[in-house]
Every structure is written in structure tokens, then in C-alpha cells.
Design an enzyme around this catalytic site. Structure first.
Site, short mmCIF file in Angstrom:
data_model
loop_
_atom_site.label_atom_id
_atom_site.label_comp_id
_atom_site.label_asym_id
_atom_site.label_seq_id
_atom_site.Cartn_x
_atom_site.Cartn_y
_atom_site.Cartn_z
N TYR A 40 -1.55 -1.35 10.24
CA TYR A 40 -1.77 -1.60 8.84
C TYR A 40 -0.56 -1.01 8.13
CZ TYR A 40 -4.10 -1.60 4.42
OH TYR A 40 -4.19 -1.67 3.04
N SER A 100 0.75 -1.26 -0.23
CA SER A 100 0.12 -0.10 -0.06
C SER A 100 0.83 1.25 -0.01
CB SER A 100 -0.89 0.09 1.15
OG SER A 100 -1.52 1.19 1.33
#
Length: 262
Positions: free
Chosen positions: A161, A148
Site C-alpha cells: 500500500y 497518502s
């Protein structure tokens, strides 16, 4: 010299985390491009629904339930897929969760962090190991790992995350040359905000939010094009790349302003 990218004639595609979101959309996009796609997730009913959605496309989707947190099961699953459908030519290791990400809560949520790190890191490596071993023996293959843009640098509301995605970027950077020597194309997929069930929980405005089908097209195009990083949208990607070179005092001053708006 550029290594050859895999095509449907080389074998099947395997996608983890395929029951919804980016994984399901990429499975359908690859089926449109003629691939047989082995779709994996824990919920077999969702995978069977996805397989039905591929009917009439040039390729097809076949359901193979599995839990990426189980190393033995992942190794057995790769063996089963290859025995039934042929060699895995393209593996898209996409399974992931965002437990607690995007939510402002007091303190540090240990349980959410453990879940996120277990699935997003160990879930990838437990799938990576068996498929990389088989591709290495054949001397060819292509592996893409979902990370990401959040993994570029520490951002508010994304401690676990973001850390898990930073780990995936680091893992792929470290393994790239090993894979190249074995004849394997290794890629990292760094998307920005994509409209999926995962991002629906975010309690803040998401800049440059993309539709999931558009994201799937970008990813599949990246598989075909090659290159190490598949990233989008480019405006957000370049902004976050620029933030990586800022010294800490300037960076943290900017993040204080960002945090005030969340």
C-alpha cells in the site's frame, strides 16, 4: 503565475472510487458546492444510492459504473461522460484498495500485493491518460490524485500500500510541469488516517484519525485553493515529512520501536 482552478461553470467533476469512503464524501461535498459530479465505481447500486443522497443540493451526482483496471473501459467512460454532461473540468482519481495493509501476517502476501499495486497504480494511470489527453486539447483542466502520507517513507504493515502511494506522489511530481504547460492544474492528495471502511480493518491505534466528512471538506477546499499538495492532518503530515530527512540507522531504529507497538 498561478493557474486558474476549475469551477462548476467550467464543466463537470469526475470522481473514481466514489462508492464509499473519501470518494463518496467528496462527491457529496462538491455537489453541495454546485458541481455536477460523475461518480464512478464498479457497483452501480452504490452509485445510484449516492446520487439519490445528492437530491436537493445545489449540484448533483450522476452514476457512471466503471472498472479502473480496464483501460479501454476508462477511455470509453470519459468519452461518454463528456458527451452526456459536458467537459470534465475536475478529475479526482481516488480509486484504491488496501488489501492486507494494517494486518500482521506471516510472510509476504503476493496476491494482496498484486491487487493493491494493480488498482492503486494502474487504476490511476488508466483513468489519468484519457482525461489528461482531453484536457490538454482544451488547454485547461484540473486533476487530483489520491496518494497518502504513508507514501512519504516505508512504514511497518504497509509495504504494498505504501509503495503504491509513493508511486502516486512520484508520478504527480514528475507530471506536474507537463501538466502546467498544457494548462492543467495537477494536485496530489495526501491524507492521514480517515475513518472509512478501508481503515476499519486496521488492527492498531490510528493517530489523529479524522471523520470522513471533515476530510472531504479539506479536499474540496484544496481543489478551490490550488497548490500542488493537499495534506492533512498537518501535525501528522509534518511529523512524517521530518522523518524523510533522517538517515537510515536512525530511521530504522525508530521504526523498530513503532513495529513493537503494532
Amino acid at each position: 503565475m498561478a493557474q486558474p482552478r476549475m469551477t462548476p461553470q467550467d464543466g463537470v467533476a469526475w470522481i473514481t472510487g466514489a462508492s464509499s469512503g473519501i470518494g463518496a464524501a467528496v462527491a457529496l461535498e462538491l455537489a453541495r458546492r454546485g458541481w455536477t459530479v460523475a461518480a464512478t465505481a464498479r457497483r452501480l447500486d452504490r452509485l445510484e444510492e449516492l446520487a439519490r443522497a445528492s437530491e436537493g443540493l445545489p449540484g448533483r451526482i450522476v452514476a457512471h459504473a466503471g472498472d479502473v483496471t480496464d483501460a479501454v473501459a476508462m477511455a470509453a467512460l470519459v468519452e461518454t461522460i463528456e458527451a452526456v454532461h459536458g467537459p470534465v473540468a475536475l478529475a479526482f482519481l481516488n480509486a484504491g484498495v488496501a488489501s492486507g495493509a494494517g494486518e500482521r501476517k506471516p510472510g509476504f502476501d503476493l496476491a494482496a500485493a498484486e491487487t493493491t499495486l494493480t488498482v492503486n497504480i494502474f487504476g490511476v494511470v488508466r483513468a489519468l491518460a484519457p482525461v489528461m489527453a482531453r484536457m490538454s486539447k482544451r488547454g485547461r483542466g484540473q486533476i487530483a490524485v489520491t496518494a497518502s502520507l504513508v507514501g512519504y517513507r516505508g512504514l511497518p504493515l504497509s509495504a504494498a500500500y505504501g509503495a503504491s502511494k509513493a508511486a502516486m506522489i512520484h508520478l504527480c511530481e514528475s507530471l506536474r510541469e507537463d501538466c502546467a504547460r498544457a494548462g492543467i492544474v495537477l494536485q496530489v492528495v495526501n491524507p492521514g488516517f480517515v475513518e472509512t471502511p478501508m481503515t476499519e480493518r486496521n488492527g492498531f491505534s490510528m493517530p489523529f484519525l479524522m471523520q470522513v466528512d471533515a476530510a472531504a471538506t479539506r479536499i474540496a477546499d484544496g481543489f478551490a485553493r490550488g497548490g500542488f499538495e493537499i495534506t492533512f492532518p498537518r501535525r501528522l503530515a509534518w511529523l512524517l515529512k521530518a522523518l524523510r530527512i533522517l538517515p537510515y540507522p536512525i530511521y530504522f531504529a525508530l521504526m523498530r520501536q513503532v513495529a513493537k507497538r503494532l
